[in-house]
Design a protein around this motif. Structure first.
Motif, PDB file in Angstrom:
ATOM      1  N   ILE A  17       0.841  -1.200   0.000  1.00  0.00           N
ATOM      2  CA  ILE A  17       0.000   0.000   0.000  1.00  0.00           C
ATOM      3  C   ILE A  17       0.875   1.247   0.000  1.00  0.00           C
ATOM      4  O   ILE A  17       0.668   2.185  -0.788  1.00  0.00           O
ATOM      5  CB  ILE A  17      -0.947   0.011   1.208  1.00  0.00           C
ATOM      6  CG1 ILE A  17      -2.003  -1.093   1.075  1.00  0.00           C
ATOM      7  CG2 ILE A  17      -1.625   1.373   1.346  1.00  0.00           C
ATOM      8  CD1 ILE A  17      -2.876  -1.254   2.313  1.00  0.00           C
ATOM      9  N   TYR A 165      -5.081   0.003   8.476  1.00  0.00           N
ATOM     10  CA  TYR A 165      -6.133  -0.454   7.563  1.00  0.00           C
ATOM     11  C   TYR A 165      -6.123  -1.952   7.290  1.00  0.00           C
ATOM     12  O   TYR A 165      -7.176  -2.609   7.413  1.00  0.00           O
ATOM     13  CB  TYR A 165      -6.079   0.328   6.246  1.00  0.00           C
ATOM     14  CG  TYR A 165      -7.145  -0.111   5.276  1.00  0.00           C
ATOM     15  CD1 TYR A 165      -8.462   0.319   5.424  1.00  0.00           C
ATOM     16  CD2 TYR A 165      -6.849  -0.989   4.236  1.00  0.00           C
ATOM     17  CE1 TYR A 165      -9.454  -0.102   4.559  1.00  0.00           C
ATOM     18  CE2 TYR A 165      -7.827  -1.411   3.368  1.00  0.00           C
ATOM     19  CZ  TYR A 165      -9.135  -0.979   3.518  1.00  0.00           C
ATOM     20  OH  TYR A 165     -10.114  -1.416   2.665  1.00  0.00           O
ATOM     21  N   ASN A 194     -14.310   2.809   4.829  1.00  0.00           N
ATOM     22  CA  ASN A 194     -14.821   3.047   3.479  1.00  0.00           C
ATOM     23  C   ASN A 194     -13.968   4.077   2.745  1.00  0.00           C
ATOM     24  O   ASN A 194     -13.686   3.933   1.546  1.00  0.00           O
ATOM     25  CB  ASN A 194     -16.275   3.517   3.539  1.00  0.00           C
ATOM     26  CG  ASN A 194     -17.220   2.422   3.995  1.00  0.00           C
ATOM     27  OD1 ASN A 194     -16.951   1.241   3.796  1.00  0.00           O
ATOM     28  ND2 ASN A 194     -18.321   2.804   4.615  1.00  0.00           N
ATOM     29  N   GLY A 197     -10.499   2.486   2.028  1.00  0.00           N
ATOM     30  CA  GLY A 197     -10.647   1.413   1.049  1.00  0.00           C
ATOM     31  C   GLY A 197     -10.965   1.890  -0.344  1.00  0.00           C
ATOM     32  O   GLY A 197     -10.791   1.142  -1.316  1.00  0.00           O
ATOM     33  N   ALA A 198     -11.428   3.137  -0.473  1.00  0.00           N
ATOM     34  CA  ALA A 198     -11.747   3.687  -1.797  1.00  0.00           C
ATOM     35  C   ALA A 198     -10.522   4.233  -2.513  1.00  0.00           C
ATOM     36  O   ALA A 198     -10.595   4.543  -3.717  1.00  0.00           O
ATOM     37  CB  ALA A 198     -12.795   4.786  -1.661  1.00  0.00           C
ATOM     38  N   ARG A 199      -9.409   4.357  -1.817  1.00  0.00           N
ATOM     39  CA  ARG A 199      -8.207   4.897  -2.442  1.00  0.00           C
ATOM     40  C   ARG A 199      -7.637   3.876  -3.438  1.00  0.00           C
ATOM     41  O   ARG A 199      -7.404   2.710  -3.075  1.00  0.00           O
ATOM     42  CB  ARG A 199      -7.142   5.225  -1.389  1.00  0.00           C
ATOM     43  CG  ARG A 199      -7.563   6.307  -0.408  1.00  0.00           C
ATOM     44  CD  ARG A 199      -6.482   6.542   0.636  1.00  0.00           C
ATOM     45  NE  ARG A 199      -5.297   7.142   0.059  1.00  0.00           N
ATOM     46  CZ  ARG A 199      -5.069   8.463  -0.033  1.00  0.00           C
ATOM     47  NH1 ARG A 199      -5.979   9.313   0.434  1.00  0.00           N
ATOM     48  NH2 ARG A 199      -3.957   8.921  -0.570  1.00  0.00           N
ATOM     49  N   PRO A 200      -7.380   4.287  -4.688  1.00  0.00           N
ATOM     50  CA  PRO A 200      -6.857   3.341  -5.681  1.00  0.00           C
ATOM     51  C   PRO A 200      -5.556   2.668  -5.252  1.00  0.00           C
ATOM     52  O   PRO A 200      -5.367   1.464  -5.482  1.00  0.00           O
ATOM     53  CB  PRO A 200      -6.661   4.212  -6.925  1.00  0.00           C
ATOM     54  CG  PRO A 200      -7.666   5.306  -6.772  1.00  0.00           C
ATOM     55  CD  PRO A 200      -7.703   5.592  -5.302  1.00  0.00           C
ATOM     56  N   GLN A 203      -6.311  -0.077  -2.831  1.00  0.00           N
ATOM     57  CA  GLN A 203      -6.887  -1.233  -3.524  1.00  0.00           C
ATOM     58  C   GLN A 203      -5.812  -2.038  -4.232  1.00  0.00           C
ATOM     59  O   GLN A 203      -5.801  -3.276  -4.171  1.00  0.00           O
ATOM     60  CB  GLN A 203      -7.952  -0.757  -4.509  1.00  0.00           C
ATOM     61  CG  GLN A 203      -9.153  -0.135  -3.829  1.00  0.00           C
ATOM     62  CD  GLN A 203     -10.131   0.484  -4.804  1.00  0.00           C
ATOM     63  OE1 GLN A 203      -9.964   0.393  -6.026  1.00  0.00           O
ATOM     64  NE2 GLN A 203     -11.156   1.134  -4.282  1.00  0.00           N
ATOM     65  N   ARG A 204      -4.884  -1.355  -4.876  1.00  0.00           N
ATOM     66  CA  ARG A 204      -3.796  -2.069  -5.546  1.00  0.00           C
ATOM     67  C   ARG A 204      -2.910  -2.782  -4.529  1.00  0.00           C
ATOM     68  O   ARG A 204      -2.514  -3.937  -4.717  1.00  0.00           O
ATOM     69  CB  ARG A 204      -2.967  -1.101  -6.387  1.00  0.00           C
ATOM     70  CG  ARG A 204      -3.710  -0.501  -7.575  1.00  0.00           C
ATOM     71  CD  ARG A 204      -2.752   0.197  -8.540  1.00  0.00           C
ATOM     72  NE  ARG A 204      -2.008   1.285  -7.918  1.00  0.00           N
ATOM     73  CZ  ARG A 204      -2.416   2.553  -7.860  1.00  0.00           C
ATOM     74  NH1 ARG A 204      -3.588   2.890  -8.391  1.00  0.00           N
ATOM     75  NH2 ARG A 204      -1.662   3.492  -7.312  1.00  0.00           N
ATOM     76  N   MET A 206      -3.622  -3.811  -1.500  1.00  0.00           N
ATOM     77  CA  MET A 206      -4.299  -4.922  -0.839  1.00  0.00           C
ATOM     78  C   MET A 206      -4.360  -6.162  -1.720  1.00  0.00           C
ATOM     79  O   MET A 206      -4.565  -7.270  -1.226  1.00  0.00           O
ATOM     80  CB  MET A 206      -5.703  -4.512  -0.412  1.00  0.00           C
ATOM     81  CG  MET A 206      -5.746  -3.574   0.783  1.00  0.00           C
ATOM     82  SD  MET A 206      -5.136  -4.321   2.319  1.00  0.00           S
ATOM     83  CE  MET A 206      -6.395  -5.572   2.630  1.00  0.00           C
ATOM     84  N   ALA A 207      -4.192  -5.979  -3.021  1.00  0.00           N
ATOM     85  CA  ALA A 207      -4.219  -7.122  -3.942  1.00  0.00           C
ATOM     86  C   ALA A 207      -2.842  -7.778  -4.091  1.00  0.00           C
ATOM     87  O   ALA A 207      -2.720  -8.788  -4.790  1.00  0.00           O
ATOM     88  CB  ALA A 207      -4.712  -6.668  -5.324  1.00  0.00           C
TER      89      ALA A 207
END
Length: 212
Positions: A17, A165, A194, A197-200, A203-204, A206-207
């Protein structure tokens, strides 16, 4: 060149992150802790505590620094780039307070809930209740803080949010059977989850790492 050694755990996802938020180029080497790869000599050379994550940062002249422990890595990367951690003053120490609060409290307690309430074959009701109560107390600390501030350490997004997070969002998934509705009773914490978690970049991050 920056190399990240990590795995698919909450601690392991803090650094992806951070790196995504900073836009730094890096490569990932997975350390499959389920297969004991954290005990391999080459990994122990950079992380003697046999824990992920760890990084090796090598400059253009071939000089390198290796760092283990997620909090130390987050601080190093923030100072390297001048981002997500104030350089001085009270705001800096607020961020560091909450970073260390996560490392010393939130993460370990949620980890104990996961072990005693979910993964352990032998169940100790006393231990389970103790760690659930302490986890809920810590979530209550977050709720109170977030009722006063947009982010964990104040008005600005920081490494404290990045540290908290991956652990907190896990409540919605793996720890839900143990913690029940304890998150649903904390609206400010839900609002923060929320928003982060909405931050691009989140999201990247966390994947990662991507594993088969």
């Amino acid at each position: 060149m920056l190399t990240l050694h990590t795995w698919t755990t909450p601690n392991g996802r803090k650094i992806p992150i951070m790196l995504e938020e900073l836009g730094l180029q890096y490569t990932i080497k997975t350390v499959n802790i389920g297969k004991g790869e954290q005990f391999q000599p080459e990994f122990l050379a950079i992380s003697p505590n046999n824990k992920i994550p760890a990084i090796v940062d090598t400059d253009a002249d071939g000089n390198s620094v290796s760092i283990f422990e997620s909090g130390a890595i987050l601080t190093y990367l923030a100072e390297k780039t001048g981002k997500l951690l104030p350089a001085a003053g009270p705001e800096r120490y607020k961020v560091l307070e909450w970073l260390h609060w996560q490392i010393g409290g939130l993460g370990p307690m949620l980890g104990q809930v996961g072990f005693f309430a979910i993964r352990s074959e032998e169940k100790s009701e006393l231990a389970i209740q103790h760690f659930i109560d302490e986890a809920d107390r810590l979530l209550g600390v977050m709720e109170k803080q977030l009722s006063k501030h947009a982010y964990i350490a104040g008005a600005a997004y920081s490494i404290a949010d990045i540290a908290c997070y991956p652990w907190t969002v896990g409540i919605l998934d793996k720890l839900k059977p143990a913690l029940g509705d304890k998150l649903e009773t904390k609206p400010h914490l839900q609002r923060w989850l929320n928003m982060i978690g909405a931050r691009p970049a989140v999201q990247r991050g966390m994947a990662l790492p991507k594993v088969d």
